[in-house]
Scaffold this motif. Structure first.
Motif, PDB file in Angstrom:
ATOM      1  N   GLN A  71      61.764  45.147 -21.931  1.00 57.21           N
ATOM      2  CA  GLN A  71      61.392  44.300 -21.006  1.00 57.21           C
ATOM      3  C   GLN A  71      60.338  44.781 -20.022  1.00 57.21           C
ATOM      4  OE1 GLN A  71      65.135  44.069 -19.038  1.00 57.21           O
ATOM      5  NE2 GLN A  71      65.658  42.119 -20.218  1.00 57.21           N
ATOM      6  N   LEU A  72      60.335  46.073 -20.037  1.00 56.38           N
ATOM      7  CA  LEU A  72      59.170  46.653 -19.049  1.00 56.38           C
ATOM      8  C   LEU A  72      57.886  46.961 -19.981  1.00 56.38           C
ATOM      9  CD1 LEU A  72      58.253  47.613 -16.423  1.00 56.38           C
ATOM     10  CD2 LEU A  72      59.352  50.149 -17.200  1.00 56.38           C
ATOM     11  N   ALA A  73      58.273  46.853 -21.272  1.00 56.94           N
ATOM     12  CA  ALA A  73      57.150  47.285 -22.242  1.00 56.94           C
ATOM     13  C   ALA A  73      55.955  46.179 -22.042  1.00 56.94           C
ATOM     14  CB  ALA A  73      57.188  47.622 -23.463  1.00 56.94           C
ATOM     15  N   THR A  74      56.513  44.974 -22.245  1.00 54.34           N
ATOM     16  CA  THR A  74      55.743  43.675 -22.126  1.00 54.34           C
ATOM     17  C   THR A  74      54.828  43.625 -21.053  1.00 54.34           C
ATOM     18  OG1 THR A  74      57.479  42.600 -23.326  1.00 54.34           O
ATOM     19  CG2 THR A  74      55.595  41.047 -22.560  1.00 54.34           C
ATOM     20  N   VAL A  75      55.660  44.064 -19.784  1.00 56.12           N
ATOM     21  CA  VAL A  75      54.928  43.871 -18.478  1.00 56.12           C
ATOM     22  C   VAL A  75      53.773  44.989 -18.522  1.00 56.12           C
ATOM     23  CG1 VAL A  75      55.075  44.253 -15.814  1.00 56.12           C
ATOM     24  CG2 VAL A  75      56.916  43.156 -17.220  1.00 56.12           C
ATOM     25  N   ILE A  76      53.831  46.297 -19.035  1.00 60.25           N
ATOM     26  CA  ILE A  76      53.203  47.242 -19.081  1.00 60.25           C
ATOM     27  C   ILE A  76      51.860  46.950 -19.735  1.00 60.25           C
ATOM     28  CG2 ILE A  76      52.527  49.488 -19.844  1.00 60.25           C
ATOM     29  CD1 ILE A  76      55.403  50.341 -19.143  1.00 60.25           C
ATOM     30  N   HIS A  77      52.174  46.196 -20.909  1.00 59.81           N
ATOM     31  CA  HIS A  77      51.179  45.930 -22.013  1.00 59.81           C
ATOM     32  C   HIS A  77      50.209  44.869 -21.350  1.00 59.81           C
ATOM     33  CE1 HIS A  77      49.236  45.189 -25.952  1.00 59.81           C
ATOM     34  NE2 HIS A  77      49.513  43.649 -25.613  1.00 59.81           N
ATOM     35  N   THR A  78      50.729  43.702 -20.605  1.00 60.96           N
ATOM     36  CA  THR A  78      49.924  42.652 -20.180  1.00 60.96           C
ATOM     37  C   THR A  78      49.133  42.979 -19.002  1.00 60.96           C
ATOM     38  OG1 THR A  78      51.702  41.203 -21.044  1.00 60.96           O
ATOM     39  CG2 THR A  78      50.167  40.255 -19.237  1.00 60.96           C
ATOM     40  N   ASN A  79      49.692  44.077 -18.077  1.00 62.87           N
ATOM     41  CA  ASN A  79      48.998  44.166 -16.911  1.00 62.87           C
ATOM     42  C   ASN A  79      48.160  45.742 -16.744  1.00 62.87           C
ATOM     43  OD1 ASN A  79      50.046  42.070 -14.811  1.00 62.87           O
ATOM     44  ND2 ASN A  79      51.776  42.318 -15.977  1.00 62.87           N
ATOM     45  N   GLY A  80      48.176  46.447 -18.067  1.00 65.86           N
ATOM     46  CA  GLY A  80      47.385  47.651 -18.119  1.00 65.86           C
ATOM     47  C   GLY A  80      47.374  48.471 -16.915  1.00 65.86           C
ATOM     48  N   HIS A  81      46.158  48.934 -16.498  1.00 63.70           N
ATOM     49  CA  HIS A  81      46.170  50.071 -15.312  1.00 63.70           C
ATOM     50  C   HIS A  81      46.775  49.507 -13.807  1.00 63.70           C
ATOM     51  CE1 HIS A  81      42.540  47.257 -14.412  1.00 63.70           C
ATOM     52  NE2 HIS A  81      42.592  47.849 -13.519  1.00 63.70           N
ATOM     53  N   CYS A  82      46.772  47.968 -13.908  1.00 63.20           N
ATOM     54  CA  CYS A  82      47.493  47.549 -12.522  1.00 63.20           C
ATOM     55  C   CYS A  82      48.907  47.826 -12.498  1.00 63.20           C
ATOM     56  CB  CYS A  82      47.384  45.931 -12.622  1.00 63.20           C
ATOM     57  SG  CYS A  82      45.324  45.497 -12.469  1.00 63.20           S
ATOM     58  N   ILE A  83      49.637  48.333 -13.385  1.00 60.47           N
ATOM     59  CA  ILE A  83      50.944  48.595 -13.489  1.00 60.47           C
ATOM     60  C   ILE A  83      51.477  49.509 -12.226  1.00 60.47           C
ATOM     61  CG2 ILE A  83      51.051  50.480 -14.849  1.00 60.47           C
ATOM     62  CD1 ILE A  83      53.375  47.444 -15.353  1.00 60.47           C
ATOM     63  N   THR A  84      50.438  50.307 -11.718  1.00 61.23           N
ATOM     64  CA  THR A  84      51.010  51.451 -10.654  1.00 61.23           C
ATOM     65  C   THR A  84      51.046  50.347  -9.437  1.00 61.23           C
ATOM     66  OG1 THR A  84      48.578  51.626  -9.999  1.00 61.23           O
ATOM     67  CG2 THR A  84      49.434  53.011 -11.169  1.00 61.23           C
ATOM     68  N   GLU A  85      50.780  49.010  -9.498  1.00 55.02           N
ATOM     69  CA  GLU A  85      50.935  48.293  -8.304  1.00 55.02           C
ATOM     70  C   GLU A  85      52.089  47.221  -8.206  1.00 55.02           C
ATOM     71  OE1 GLU A  85      48.485  48.489  -5.834  1.00 55.02           O
ATOM     72  OE2 GLU A  85      47.776  49.796  -7.062  1.00 55.02           O
ATOM     73  N   ILE A  86      53.089  47.571  -9.136  1.00 58.12           N
ATOM     74  CA  ILE A  86      54.299  46.588  -9.180  1.00 58.12           C
ATOM     75  C   ILE A  86      55.350  47.405  -8.765  1.00 58.12           C
ATOM     76  CG2 ILE A  86      53.185  45.729 -11.678  1.00 58.12           C
ATOM     77  CD1 ILE A  86      55.860  47.148 -12.842  1.00 58.12           C
ATOM     78  N   VAL A  87      56.610  46.654  -8.558  1.00 55.52           N
ATOM     79  CA  VAL A  87      57.842  47.243  -8.017  1.00 55.52           C
ATOM     80  C   VAL A  87      58.733  46.892  -9.483  1.00 55.52           C
ATOM     81  CG1 VAL A  87      59.736  46.998  -6.682  1.00 55.52           C
ATOM     82  CG2 VAL A  87      57.388  47.326  -5.642  1.00 55.52           C
ATOM     83  N   VAL A  88      59.626  47.802  -9.806  1.00 55.30           N
ATOM     84  CA  VAL A  88      60.437  47.565 -10.860  1.00 55.30           C
ATOM     85  C   VAL A  88      61.764  47.419 -10.362  1.00 55.30           C
ATOM     86  CG1 VAL A  88      61.579  48.287 -12.831  1.00 55.30           C
ATOM     87  CG2 VAL A  88      59.007  48.627 -12.527  1.00 55.30           C
ATOM     88  N   ALA A  89      62.694  46.395 -10.549  1.00 50.89           N
ATOM     89  CA  ALA A  89      64.027  46.267  -9.971  1.00 50.89           C
ATOM     90  C   ALA A  89      64.956  46.459 -11.195  1.00 50.89           C
ATOM     91  CB  ALA A  89      64.536  45.228  -9.250  1.00 50.89           C
ATOM     92  N   TYR A  90      65.921  47.491 -11.432  1.00 51.98           N
ATOM     93  CA  TYR A  90      66.701  47.590 -12.452  1.00 51.98           C
ATOM     94  C   TYR A  90      68.156  46.904 -11.808  1.00 51.98           C
ATOM     95  CZ  TYR A  90      70.856  49.250 -15.234  1.00 51.98           C
ATOM     96  OH  TYR A  90      71.933  49.074 -16.114  1.00 51.98           O
ATOM     97  N   GLU A  91      68.340  45.607 -12.667  1.00 49.17           N
ATOM     98  CA  GLU A  91      69.651  45.111 -12.069  1.00 49.17           C
ATOM     99  C   GLU A  91      70.608  44.652 -13.262  1.00 49.17           C
ATOM    100  OE1 GLU A  91      68.515  40.854 -11.037  1.00 49.17           O
ATOM    101  OE2 GLU A  91      67.627  40.609 -12.826  1.00 49.17           O
ATOM    102  N   PRO A  92      71.432  45.477 -13.615  1.00 48.65           N
ATOM    103  CA  PRO A  92      72.417  45.379 -14.926  1.00 48.65           C
ATOM    104  C   PRO A  92      73.188  44.232 -14.635  1.00 48.65           C
ATOM    105  CG  PRO A  92      73.265  46.983 -13.083  1.00 48.65           C
ATOM    106  CD  PRO A  92      71.650  46.823 -12.944  1.00 48.65           C
TER     107      PRO A  92
END
Length: 251
Positions: A149-170
């Motif tokens: 799930q996170l890999a697709t976000v990283i691939h699509t957003n490149g260097h902007c990834i440092t500007e996101i927040v990730v929420a782990y929700e089991p």
């Protein structure tokens, strides 16, 4: 920003709850209790209440968030809300890929990544949700699922990834009263942190929130974990005393 000085983030997700009258009482009480808070605090509210919240939070430390954002800029997309529109109301955060959106609205990893990109393009921080179902956890697929799930976000957003927040929700811990133990949560957060570090040298800038039934009773033990940088709070964010207790635990 180094991880040891990074502010924790407590974001409330009201889901499909609220009324003009109830919102007024809740938000005024929360704002009144924010003095001395050392973390960033946001509430992610249903779109019809963004205007009300923009006025209520004016001049306070409370940040405003949306629960979704369109991947599209504008056009013939009935019912969609664009990042440009959210920006008009002072929205700073937008939840993308919540498990309820994935489950009930068929959102896939690429759509979630595209929504994150649309938010980032307008200076809105996407809170990107990842998490496994009970069946996936019992089959031993937790790490595989959240990494995909996170890999697709990283691939699509490149260097902007440092500007996101990730929420782990089991998914098995949302609204069920079940919560991952601090150790279980930390294990997954560490996996996500390592994945971010492989993508960017500034991975420690990214807040990774825990979002599975965090409440006033368990918040302190979860937030004490090294890779848990805050919480995405559901039901407890609708109760001002509980929400404020969680905020107080986010030192």
């Amino acid at each position: 920003m180094e991880s040891m000085t990074k502010k924790k983030l407590i974001a409330g997700n009201w889901k499909m709850n609220g009324s003009v009258e109830a919102n007024d009482a809740l938000v005024r009480t929360v704002i009144g209790g924010l003095q001395g808070a050392t973390c960033t605090v946001a509430v992610c509210v249903p779109a019809p209440y963004l205007a009300q919240l923009q006025m209520l939070r004016h001049g306070s430390a409370l940040e405003l968030g949306a629960q979704d954002v369109s991947r599209h800029e504008q056009g013939a997309y009935t019912g969609e809300v664009s990042a440009t529109m959210l920006k008009d109301f002072g929205v700073r955060y937008a939840i993308v890929g919540h498990s309820e959106r994935r489950q009930y609205h068929g959102e896939d990893d690429q759509l979630v990544a595209d929504k994150a990109k649309a938010a980032l393009a307008h200076g809105i921080t996407p809170i990107v949700c990842v998490g496994e179902t009970l069946a996936e956890r019992e089959a031993g697929h937790t790490e595989e699922v959240v990494r995909r799930q996170l890999a697709t976000v990283i691939h699509t957003n490149g260097h902007c990834i440092t500007e996101i927040v990730v929420a782990y929700e089991p998914v098995w811990a949302i609204g069920t009263g079940k919560t991952a133990t601090p150790e279980q949560a930390q294990q997954v957060h560490a996996v996500l942190r390592a994945q971010l570090k492989a993508a960017t040298p500034q991975a420690d800038r990214v807040c990774i929130l825990y979002g599975g039934s965090m409440n006033a009773a368990n918040a302190a033990s979860l937030l004490a974990q090294p890779d848990i940088d805050g919480g995405l709070i559901g039901g407890a964010s609708l109760k001002a005393p509980d929400f404020l207790q969680i905020i107080a635990a986010a030192r």
